[in-house]
Enzyme design. Structure first.
Site: not given
Ligand SMILES: *[C@@H]1O[C@H](CO)[C@@H](O)[C@H](O)[C@H]1NC(C)=O
Length: 249
Positions: A145, A230
């Protein structure tokens, strides 16, 4: 000016207005709602909502050139926990081995329309690679990721620990963090110069860097490129004025 001329003018203006009228913006508010957005999918993705209290919605503004969208949220409690990752995911920029990428141009222009004091949130890419040519992000098919933080407010930190400082990639300076999450490794490039609100780079510079310096196999496939935010805590309305990404191979 005569009344007749004025009427003509009004008619002409209203005709132009009708031609360029933008489609009505679409808002999604459910925790895992997604909507098609041109060559992207816009998703709410409130995966961490149980660690706090709040709500969030996302609005597709336009797909005229790339994608324009916004996310409004209010989140409280557990300031070290991510509540969600509202994002756009390309439906076409994927399925290519890192070694076969010729270029991966991306542009991302964004701004906070509103933001509370003490907000803790990032604005970041989330790029997923793995051994199979396709795979859902954060799944058993994921090997790496790769996050690119264009903003990190309120002292938040990526997964793992900082392993490099002030590395220059794609014309910007980053601190590089690395650590494990489930069955994959997270590599996070965090801007050392504060918010980058007009980002315009070749993502292949990051791919080459992690192959050369972080032991990422060139045979890894890009499985997904996401771009979003986020939030940990705070209230904001984040607007992406325009975003686009492609992989040329
Ligand atoms: C969207 O979320 C914001 C922030 O939590 C909230 O103020 C607003 O009322 C919400 N709008 C809709 C249409 O749900």
């Amino acid at each position: 000016m005569s009344i007749i001329m004025l009427q003509h003018l009004v008619l002409a203006v209203s005709c132009i207005g009708a031609v360029v009228a933008a489609p009505t913006a679409q808002t999604i508010a459910g925790p895992f709602d997604c909507i098609p957005a041109g060559s992207f999918t816009l998703c709410q993705n409130l995966w961490g909502r149980a660690s706090g209290v709040g709500n969030q919605n996302s609005t597709l503004i336009s797909t005229a050139s790339g994608v324009s969208w916004s996310t409004a949220y209010t989140w409280a409690n557990r300031p070290n926990n991510v509540k969600s990752y509202a994002n756009v995911e390309s439906t076409i920029a994927k399925g290519v081995q890192l070694q076969n990428v010729k270029s991966a141009p991306t542009t991302w222009d964004w701004h906070y329309d509103t933001q509370s004091s003490g907000i803790r949130a990032d604005v970041a890419y989330d790029i997923w690679t793995g051994v199979p040519s396709s795979g859902t992000p954060a799944s058993s098919a994921s090997s790496f990721e790769i996050m690119i933080w264009l903003s990190g407010k309120g002292g938040i930190q990526p997964v793992g620990s900082q392993i490099q400082s002030n590395v220059n990639v794609a014309g910007h300076t980053w601190n590089l963090w690395r650590g494990p999450n489930s069955n994959w490794q997270v590599l996070s490039f965090v801007s050392t110069t504060g918010d980058i609100t007009n980002f315009n780079v070749d993502l292949n510079d990051f791919f080459k860097y992690i192959i050369d310096n972080q032991g990422v196999a060139p045979t890894q496939f890009v499985q997904s490129i996401q771009a979003g935010t986020e939030p940990f805590v705070g209230q904001a309305n984040l607007i992406t004025d325009s975003y686009n990404v492609a992989i040329n191979h």
